[in-house]
Design a protein around this motif. Structure first.
Motif, PDB file in Angstrom:
ATOM      1  N   LEU A  54       0.838  -1.198   0.000  1.00 31.36           N
ATOM      2  CA  LEU A  54       0.000   0.000   0.000  1.00 31.36           C
ATOM      3  C   LEU A  54       0.875   1.251   0.000  1.00 31.36           C
ATOM      4  O   LEU A  54       0.568   2.238  -0.684  1.00 31.36           O
ATOM      5  CB  LEU A  54      -0.923  -0.009   1.215  1.00 31.36           C
ATOM      6  CG  LEU A  54      -1.900   1.167   1.323  1.00 31.36           C
ATOM      7  CD1 LEU A  54      -2.819   1.230   0.114  1.00 31.36           C
ATOM      8  CD2 LEU A  54      -2.713   1.069   2.618  1.00 31.36           C
ATOM      9  N   SER A  55       1.961   1.216   0.744  1.00 31.77           N
ATOM     10  CA  SER A  55       2.872   2.368   0.769  1.00 31.77           C
ATOM     11  C   SER A  55       3.517   2.601  -0.587  1.00 31.77           C
ATOM     12  O   SER A  55       3.670   3.749  -1.025  1.00 31.77           O
ATOM     13  CB  SER A  55       3.967   2.159   1.830  1.00 31.77           C
ATOM     14  OG  SER A  55       3.412   2.119   3.130  1.00 31.77           O
ATOM     15  N   LEU A 110      -9.238  10.111   1.597  1.00 35.27           N
ATOM     16  CA  LEU A 110      -8.463   8.947   1.182  1.00 35.27           C
ATOM     17  C   LEU A 110      -7.226   8.771   2.049  1.00 35.27           C
ATOM     18  O   LEU A 110      -6.921   7.663   2.518  1.00 35.27           O
ATOM     19  CB  LEU A 110      -8.067   9.079  -0.292  1.00 35.27           C
ATOM     20  CG  LEU A 110      -9.174   8.889  -1.325  1.00 35.27           C
ATOM     21  CD1 LEU A 110      -8.701   9.353  -2.697  1.00 35.27           C
ATOM     22  CD2 LEU A 110      -9.600   7.432  -1.389  1.00 35.27           C
ATOM     23  N   VAL A 111      -6.480   9.849   2.247  1.00 33.75           N
ATOM     24  CA  VAL A 111      -5.242   9.766   3.030  1.00 33.75           C
ATOM     25  C   VAL A 111      -5.546   9.401   4.478  1.00 33.75           C
ATOM     26  O   VAL A 111      -4.865   8.568   5.090  1.00 33.75           O
ATOM     27  CB  VAL A 111      -4.465  11.090   2.942  1.00 33.75           C
ATOM     28  CG1 VAL A 111      -3.284  11.072   3.903  1.00 33.75           C
ATOM     29  CG2 VAL A 111      -3.962  11.311   1.517  1.00 33.75           C
ATOM     30  N   ARG A 112      -6.579  10.014   5.046  1.00 33.51           N
ATOM     31  CA  ARG A 112      -6.950   9.700   6.425  1.00 33.51           C
ATOM     32  C   ARG A 112      -7.400   8.247   6.555  1.00 33.51           C
ATOM     33  O   ARG A 112      -7.093   7.578   7.543  1.00 33.51           O
ATOM     34  CB  ARG A 112      -8.064  10.637   6.884  1.00 33.51           C
ATOM     35  CG  ARG A 112      -7.583  12.048   7.212  1.00 33.51           C
ATOM     36  CD  ARG A 112      -8.742  12.936   7.613  1.00 33.51           C
ATOM     37  NE  ARG A 112      -8.288  14.255   8.032  1.00 33.51           N
ATOM     38  CZ  ARG A 112      -9.092  15.278   8.295  1.00 33.51           C
ATOM     39  NH1 ARG A 112     -10.413  15.126   8.164  1.00 33.51           N
ATOM     40  NH2 ARG A 112      -8.598  16.439   8.678  1.00 33.51           N
ATOM     41  N   SER A 113      -8.150   7.774   5.566  1.00 35.29           N
ATOM     42  CA  SER A 113      -8.644   6.403   5.625  1.00 35.29           C
ATOM     43  C   SER A 113      -7.518   5.382   5.543  1.00 35.29           C
ATOM     44  O   SER A 113      -7.496   4.389   6.281  1.00 35.29           O
ATOM     45  CB  SER A 113      -9.637   6.159   4.480  1.00 35.29           C
ATOM     46  OG  SER A 113     -10.781   6.965   4.606  1.00 35.29           O
ATOM     47  N   LEU A 114      -6.587   5.617   4.639  1.00 30.82           N
ATOM     48  CA  LEU A 114      -5.529   4.633   4.382  1.00 30.82           C
ATOM     49  C   LEU A 114      -4.311   4.832   5.269  1.00 30.82           C
ATOM     50  O   LEU A 114      -3.470   3.935   5.380  1.00 30.82           O
ATOM     51  CB  LEU A 114      -5.121   4.689   2.910  1.00 30.82           C
ATOM     52  CG  LEU A 114      -6.248   4.408   1.915  1.00 30.82           C
ATOM     53  CD1 LEU A 114      -5.733   4.474   0.483  1.00 30.82           C
ATOM     54  CD2 LEU A 114      -6.885   3.052   2.175  1.00 30.82           C
ATOM     55  N   GLY A 115      -4.197   6.012   5.887  1.00 32.58           N
ATOM     56  CA  GLY A 115      -3.090   6.253   6.805  1.00 32.58           C
ATOM     57  C   GLY A 115      -2.019   7.129   6.198  1.00 32.58           C
ATOM     58  O   GLY A 115      -1.429   6.761   5.169  1.00 32.58           O
ATOM     59  N   SER A 117       0.854   7.607   7.148  1.00 31.94           N
ATOM     60  CA  SER A 117       2.177   6.962   7.195  1.00 31.94           C
ATOM     61  C   SER A 117       2.504   6.242   5.894  1.00 31.94           C
ATOM     62  O   SER A 117       3.683   6.033   5.570  1.00 31.94           O
ATOM     63  CB  SER A 117       2.241   5.976   8.361  1.00 31.94           C
ATOM     64  OG  SER A 117       1.303   4.919   8.174  1.00 31.94           O
ATOM     65  N   HIS A 118       1.476   5.877   5.128  1.00 29.90           N
ATOM     66  CA  HIS A 118       1.721   5.171   3.867  1.00 29.90           C
ATOM     67  C   HIS A 118       2.213   6.105   2.759  1.00 29.90           C
ATOM     68  O   HIS A 118       2.518   5.641   1.651  1.00 29.90           O
ATOM     69  CB  HIS A 118       0.456   4.445   3.413  1.00 29.90           C
ATOM     70  CG  HIS A 118       0.108   3.275   4.272  1.00 29.90           C
ATOM     71  ND1 HIS A 118      -1.058   3.197   4.999  1.00 29.90           N
ATOM     72  CD2 HIS A 118       0.789   2.133   4.559  1.00 29.90           C
ATOM     73  CE1 HIS A 118      -1.089   2.067   5.671  1.00 29.90           C
ATOM     74  NE2 HIS A 118       0.029   1.397   5.425  1.00 29.90           N
ATOM     75  N   LEU A 119       2.264   7.400   3.048  1.00 33.73           N
ATOM     76  CA  LEU A 119       2.838   8.336   2.076  1.00 33.73           C
ATOM     77  C   LEU A 119       4.357   8.355   2.144  1.00 33.73           C
ATOM     78  O   LEU A 119       5.013   8.953   1.291  1.00 33.73           O
ATOM     79  CB  LEU A 119       2.292   9.750   2.319  1.00 33.73           C
ATOM     80  CG  LEU A 119       0.794   9.946   2.084  1.00 33.73           C
ATOM     81  CD1 LEU A 119       0.391  11.365   2.445  1.00 33.73           C
ATOM     82  CD2 LEU A 119       0.428   9.640   0.642  1.00 33.73           C
ATOM     83  N   VAL A 120       4.914   7.712   3.154  1.00 31.50           N
ATOM     84  CA  VAL A 120       6.371   7.619   3.289  1.00 31.50           C
ATOM     85  C   VAL A 120       6.843   6.436   2.452  1.00 31.50           C
ATOM     86  O   VAL A 120       6.445   5.293   2.703  1.00 31.50           O
ATOM     87  CB  VAL A 120       6.781   7.428   4.757  1.00 31.50           C
ATOM     88  CG1 VAL A 120       8.306   7.299   4.869  1.00 31.50           C
ATOM     89  CG2 VAL A 120       6.268   8.580   5.602  1.00 31.50           C
TER      90      VAL A 120
END
Length: 431
Positions: A54-55, A110-115, A117-120
């Motif tokens: 996912l990241s 979307l970002v809040r739902s998936l986290g 931290s996965h943008l790192v």
């Protein structure tokens, strides 16, 4: 979706992907959080197996690189298609996946739902080459040292692996299928013979084959035409394999392959030069010096046959996409055929023939994928599953690109004209 993401507090992974589609999903998407989207009876299913996957998907701004990283690492799994030949699944993706741009509010959801931290971005798979920016530390683009590193990244994988994928011809360039029922081996032999006929090779002549790979053209010219042939390659493993095969076939007196940069070839006065699949690696800005070098190596009336992948038009970037650049051909560049013809012409050659054989490359790639699928377990044992997934993905994707006329393959035949205008050609082509 019946409910927009602005009004939802949290989306599952599958719901998040589904929310970005402009049209209904043509395949099934599942994820490690237990979520699913898309038709249950879809022939293909992509499964986001891990948080790292996912990241990878969320952290890269380039979609092809994001999908490639997740797939190569095994964190994005494909069901319904063999990893050695995912062509049919890629066709569905290419034709059926149409993303839309989310609104700012949707993006936040979307970002809040998936986290967040996965943008790192996680560390990339070990099969990935450094980015174009980081490769500067390996030398300037297309310097001798950086070109050697780029070629080694792709070609010095394993000769045994290439034997299983390419087949007995050990030829890693587009074949020419003489008829519908021709095998891959027959088509590779036909390609070499077409090049030989275009160059009008005859016994006693001298051929220089630039970027010779495992020496297929060198051996064909020596064995079938009695030509004294020299090939050069930047891959040490290719050169070693080629020299052993030359000795095995008893062609030592006519054929030779050297581990050498083409720019360091000292000999001259060749009757012909073949360049089969090298131009993609030299850099567009180096076309003038490359074709000037070739011209200097030829006798008057000597011929050049340049065989290379080309862009379908002049408006596309000459740089390859991020996935191809990082995993397949670092520093590779492609130009439209007109640009290549102009470069050959401006180097002082007289251009005689231009032929597009792109449909043959689609068939060639289909043959290589079939070989990879048939020898999958042994290939995995030889080079690892990640590398095999790279090959299956890039070859199937390239097949689709050739079929869709997104890229092409051109032969350019040219002659070094004498001071009085003689080119050595008959009134009509003989090949």
């Amino acid at each position: 979706m019946s409910q927009s993401t602005e009004t939802r507090t949290k989306l599952s992974i599958a719901e998040a992907f589904d929310s970005l589609m402009r049209e209904p999903l043509p395949l099934r998407i599942t994820a490690y959080d237990g979520s699913a989207a898309g038709p249950e009876d879809a022939p293909y299913r992509f499964h986001v197996a891990t948080e790292r996957g996912l990241s990878y998907l969320m952290s890269s701004p380039d979609p092809d690189l994001a999908l490639g990283r997740a797939y190569v690492s095994g964190d994005l799994q494909l069901f319904g298609a063999h990893p050695g030949d995912p062509y049919e699944a890629l066709k569905v993706l290419k034709h059926g996946i149409k993303f839309r741009r989310p609104t700012p509010a949707e993006l936040v959801t979307l970002v809040r739902s998936l986290g967040i931290s996965h943008l790192v971005p996680p560390p990339p798979p070990p099969e990935e080459a450094p980015s174009r920016v980081r490769r500067v530390f390996e030398g300037f683009r297309h310097s001798l040292s950086r070109d050697a590193e780029a070629i080694s990244h792709h070609y010095d994988v394993s000769n045994r692996f290439y034997e299983m994928v390419l087949g007995p011809s050990m030829t890693y360039t587009c074949a020419v299928f003489p008829h519908e029922g021709a095998t891959l081996e027959e088509a590779q032999a036909a390609k070499y013979d077409l090049v030989a006929r275009k160059l009008d090779l005859r016994s006693g002549q001298r051929l220089l084959d630039l970027g010779c790979g495992w020496g297929g053209m060198v051996r064909h010219a020596a064995r079938e035409y009695g030509v004294k042939a020299l090939g050069v390659t930047l891959s040490r493993q290719q050169a070693e394999w080629a020299q052993e095969e030359i000795k095995r076939q008893g062609l030592d007196d006519l054929a030779e392959v050297r581990h050498l940069d083409y720019r360091l070839v000292g000999e001259g006065s060749f009757d012909a030069v073949s360049s089969i699949g090298l131009t993609e690696h030299i850099g567009v800005r180096n076309y003038a010096s490359y074709f000037g070098f070739v011209k200097d190596k030829l006798k008057p009336e000597g011929r050049l046959l340049n065989h290379c992948i080309t862009r379908a038009n002049s408006y596309q970037s000459t740089r390859t996409g991020e996935f191809i650049d990082r995993y397949v051909f670092p520093d590779g560049e492609l130009a439209a055929p007109g640009r290549l013809v102009s470069a050959v012409h401006d180097a002082g050659f007289e251009v005689h023939d231009v032929e597009n054989i792109r449909v043959h490359y689609a068939r060639t790639l289909a043959g290589w994928c079939a070989n990879l699928e048939a020898n999958w377990d042994e290939c995995v044992a030889e080079v690892g599953e990640n590398t095999c997934r790279v090959w299956g993905l890039y070859m199937a994707g390239s097949r689709l690109a050739f079929e869709r006329n997104e890229i092409q393959l051109h032969h350019i035949l040219a002659a070094k004209v004498t001071d009085d205008g003689s080119n050595g050609f008959p009134l009509r082509p003989t090949w």
